[in-house]
Design a protein around this motif. Structure first.
Motif: not given
Length: 889
Positions: A425-429, A519-525, A533-540
């Motif tokens: 899935q696209i949401t899994e990074g 940074k460590l705690i929030s990096a994954s999210e 967001r980058l993948f959606q830009e790539l899709r466009v």
């Protein structure tokens, strides 16, 4: 939650509603009962009091369950959470984001890769109607406008859409209603089939100013059905289908017509039992390496070309590949690595993709340059760029190569951005490579090197603050911290903030440590959000390149089609046919492509066939099982293959262009409509007699056999006369029959020529020689065939006794038939011309039998066989003889 569910369900009463709750899709009430039964799920209840049926499926595995429901004929409404649960106040907002139906699916799990899946729409009002069909997975669509309602349903039967949109109140033939493969969808005529609304929808979606740009001017019925398709897509898919290719009405003036009856009789896509695969022409021709090529092959099988110039262009390229086996095999290797560019680009365009679709697209584009290089090879070597004139390749291939687009920029973008392994899935990074985006690189670095950063910070503080015994720790309550034991207590810097005091130690945090921990705690999210967001830009970006991708998909499909025909010709030893604008058909050693593949080439007996001015209607007689139907079908298939640009199963074939193939073979009935086998036979015959032209090719098998002998004989006779009258006697016809009385017509009408399938009688048995020879059959051999079929011996014996009695009156009966059916002949017995013709016919049969007998006697192996004493042979002697005879042959 129940109120929200029921409110949404009320808007989609004819669907099975899958309602997203966290990591599951849940179903309730009657939908849950249906899904539990169809999907083999456990049926439970959410409340312990009143029983509310409930079942669910995991969100990550939902596609497989959706596919099962669609395959079983259900509409699936997918209700998703449309706001972030973290920020939602109260109940999370949910909406139906798409509806899956049999005709609108675009996922590979619901589609056959090499066949189209069509969504159709039909409309009839007063004296005009239309039928349009769309492959939602590729965006390709077309349609026809008709003036007869019967033609409308003929097109529906032929195209066989998965879903058919019709206006409420429209009368639907019973055969369409009971056809389980077609799901009928009744729509409000005012909202979906309104002319003005439909026109606006089409212009908006196709981005044109006038209907004339799409060939829809003065075609109001066709506009209505196209508008209905667009409206239905907007309603079910929740998007404006702007990705659709330009609509182009089907111009049947360019193609040979193969109606649904002929398509069924020739077993092009399905066998008589309705199954696909082995036993069909499509299966024998399918050497395509790509899904696009397979679908183009399907299209050509439905609509072979009629224009000889276009046919020859295709034939030349097939010949080129046929004559260059090394190039052909190299090409097949690269084509086999190409994924479905059409359907991939569609899913990306409508935002219904998975990350793996981008990898499939990337990997496919990587081989476009290789294919181009193989195609432009000359004698195994590549020409220099300065010599790219393509003069040494066929015209059709040269035109294609001049337009080639390797899409190198798209491939580079995908290669430099995406990892080689991506999640489901696209949401899994975990999608993008390092170096693609600076902020993402920092987050990736934090995630991958967080521990080393913590150790580096610890070392820095130890040195900076002169605290060599300083340690670092972590717990879930306080997070990361610095720890200093009381035994080693030393003054700490002012920016050290006490976090916790223990008996033996003190724990501190610093602003730098807190920042790094954050940074460590929030990096994954943050990484997941940024990559989404980058993948959606790539899709466009990729979606904007859809026209280029579709163009190359079309070129790849055409190349794959050509190579498949060439590979088929090489594998099966077919030959290149000759085509002209004349009306003659000449086939030498013709074979049935499907029957030969099933029984083996060595067991198939080829046959010659000549249809010309003097032999315009071939009257073929012979017993059942002798092979009459096979000869009829193979002749039609050879004509069809020739006009596809393919090679044909024959030693030589010269084909005068055919505008339409008509067939009346086999036995079938429509019980639901009260139509017997004979009624169906007469309906199909009526269509032939009304529509056949001088360029048509007609095959008829056993006309009139569904009724009494004299009724059937009279009908068959009359049909033959009518075919001889149509188009000034130019209709090319193969007419197989058991009515031997019809063979007398050879001497009455010009253009009729008698032929029969040879039979050899041997020791009270019959041998089917499967050979088509001149002259009429001498008798039916029906009783012998019955015996071979296993009819009890006493029944066969009684039939022979009755046959003797019946044949005593045969001569009198023949004379009576001649007097009735031959106008102007008062007394057949006293007619010198007819008597001479009768004896001439008998002589022809006798001469033919004698020729066959002599040919058998002259065979040295048969002579040797006749002289062998089987009682003295050992098994070893038998094997030796078989080996010697095989060597001689």
């Amino acid at each position: 939650m129940y109120e929200q569910y029921l409110r949404i369900k009320e808007d989609y009463p004819d669907t099975i509603l899958f309602y997203r709750m966290g990591d599951f899709y849940e179903l309730f009430f009657h939908d849950a009962e249906i899904a539990a039964k169809e999907l083999q799920l456990a049926l439970t209840s959410r409340h312990k009091g009143e029983f509310v049926p409930m079942c669910g499926i995991p969100w990550h595995a939902a596609d497989a369950y959706f596919s099962q429901m669609v395959e079983k004929g259900y509409k699936v409404a997918i209700c998703d959470q449309v706001e972030d649960p973290k920020t939602a106040k109260g109940l999370v907002k949910r909406e139906v984001t798409k509806i899956l139906t049999a005709g609108t699916v675009i996922d590979d799990a619901n589609l056959e890769s090499k066949l189209h899946t069509f969504l159709g729409a039909a409309f009839w009002q007063e004296n005009a109607g239309a039928f349009a069909w769309l492959d939602v997975s590729t965006g390709a669509w077309t349609g026809v406008q008709v003036s007869k309602e019967s033609e409308l349903w003929q097109w529906v039967y032929k195209v066989d859409p998965k879903e058919l949109l019709v206006a409420s109140g429209m009368e639907i033939p019973e055969l369409v209603k009971i056809n389980g493969a077609v799901q009928l969808v009744y729509l409000n005529a005012a909202s979906h089939f309104d002319l003005k609304r439909s026109e606006k929808r089409i212009l908006d979606v196709q981005k044109v100013q006038e209907l004339s740009a799409l060939g829809l001017e003065r075609k109001p019925a066709l506009v209505r059905v196209c508008g209905a398709i667009v409206a239905y897509l907007e309603q079910t898919q929740k998007y404006v289908p702007s990705y659709l290719s330009a609509f182009e009405p089907l111009d049947m003036g360019k193609f040979m017509v193969i109606d649904e009856v002929t398509e069924r009789n020739l077993e092009i896509f399905r066998r008589y039992d309705g199954k696909k695969g082995i036993g069909t022409l499509w299966h024998e021709l399918d050497f395509c390496q790509t899904p696009m090529g397979g679908r183009l092959l399907e299209e050509r099988l439905r609509y072979p070309y009629k224009d000889i110039a276009r046919i020859l262009v295709h034939q030349d390229v097939v010949s080129h590949f046929f004559d260059n086996p090394k190039k052909l095999q190299a090409l097949r290797g690269f084509l086999g690595k190409i994924y479905d560019l059409e359907r991939l680009s569609t899913r990306i365009s409508v935002n219904r993709f998975l990350p793996k679709d981008f990898l499939a697209l990337r990997d496919s584009l990587a081989f476009l340059s290789d294919i181009f290089n193989v195609l432009r090879q000359e004698d195994g070597a590549l020409p220099t760029d300065k010599s790219l004139t393509f003069e040494n390749v066929p015209e059709g291939l040269g035109r294609l190569l001049k337009k080639w687009d390797s899409c190198a920029d798209i491939h580079t973008l995908l290669s430099e951005s995406l990892l080689d392994v991506v999640p489901q899935q696209i949401t899994e990074g975990m999608l993008f490579k390092a170096g693609y985006h600076a902020e993402l690189d920092e987050l990736i670095d934090i995630m991958e090197h967080g521990e080393s950063r913590l150790q580096a910070l610890l070392a820095h503080e130890q040195e900076k603050s002169d605290l060599p015994k300083l340690k670092m720790g972590y717990n879930r309550v306080f997070g990361y911290y610095f720890e200093l034991s009381r035994a080693q207590q030393q003054p700490v810097p002012d920016y050290f903030e006490r976090r916790q005091s223990l008996v033996n130690a003190e724990r501190f945090v610093t602003p730098e440590l807190k920042e790094l921990e954050s940074k460590l705690i929030s990096a994954s999210e943050k990484r997941n959000e940024l990559e989404y967001r980058l993948f959606q830009e790539l899709r466009v970006k990729i979606a904007e390149e859809r026209p280029r991708l579709l163009f190359m998909a079309g070129l790849i499909a055409q190349i794959d089609y050509w190579q498949a025909l060439a590979e088929c010709a090489r594998k099966k030893e077919w030959t290149k046919p000759v085509l002209d604008e004349g009306n003659d058909i000449e086939i030498k050693d013709g074979r049935h492509p499907v029957v030969e593949a099933v029984i083996g080439k060595s067991h198939f007996i080829p046959n010659d066939l000549i249809v010309n001015e003097k032999k315009r209607l071939l009257l073929i007689t012979g017993p059942n099982m002798a092979g009459k139907s096979t000869v009829l079908r193979q002749s039609a298939l050879i004509c069809m293959l020739a006009q596809m640009g393919a090679f044909v199963p024959a030693a030589f074939a010269k084909i005068g262009i055919v505008d339409r193939i008509f067939s009346r073979v086999g036995a079938s009935d429509n019980i639901s409509q009260g139509q017997s086998t004979f009624m169906v036979e007469m309906m199909e015959t009526a269509r032939i007699l009304r529509q056949a032209t001088k360029k048509s090719f007609v095959i008829l098998d056993e006309i009139g056999r569904g009724t009494s002998t004299f009724d059937g004989l009279a009908l068959a006779w009359a049909v033959m006369e009518e075919l001889l009258k149509r188009a000034n006697g130019q209709v090319r016809t193969l007419f197989a029959t058991h009515y031997h009385e019809l063979t007398a017509l050879e001497n009455k009408f010009s253009g009729i020529f008698n032929m029969n399938i040879a039979i050899k009688e041997w020791n009270n048995d019959i041998v089917f020689l499967r050979k088509l020879i001149p002259g009429p059959a001498d008798k039916s051999y029906g009783i012998e065939v019955a015996r071979l079929a296993g009819v009890p011996a006493h029944v066969v014996h009684r039939a022979k006794e009755l046959l003797v009695l019946l044949e005593e009156n045969k001569e009198k009966s023949e004379k009576r038939v001649e007097r009735v059916l031959l106008p102007g002949v008062a007394d057949f017995e006293n007619s010198e011309d007819k008597t001479n013709a009768f004896h001439k016919e008998r002589e022809t049969v006798a001469n033919t039998a004698e020729l066959v007998e002599n040919a058998l006697k002259e065979n040295p192996i048969l002579k040797e066989l006749a002289e062998i004493n089987l009682n003295t042979l050992t098994p070893l002697d038998c094997m030796r003889l078989l080996f010697e005879w095989k060597e001689k042959l």
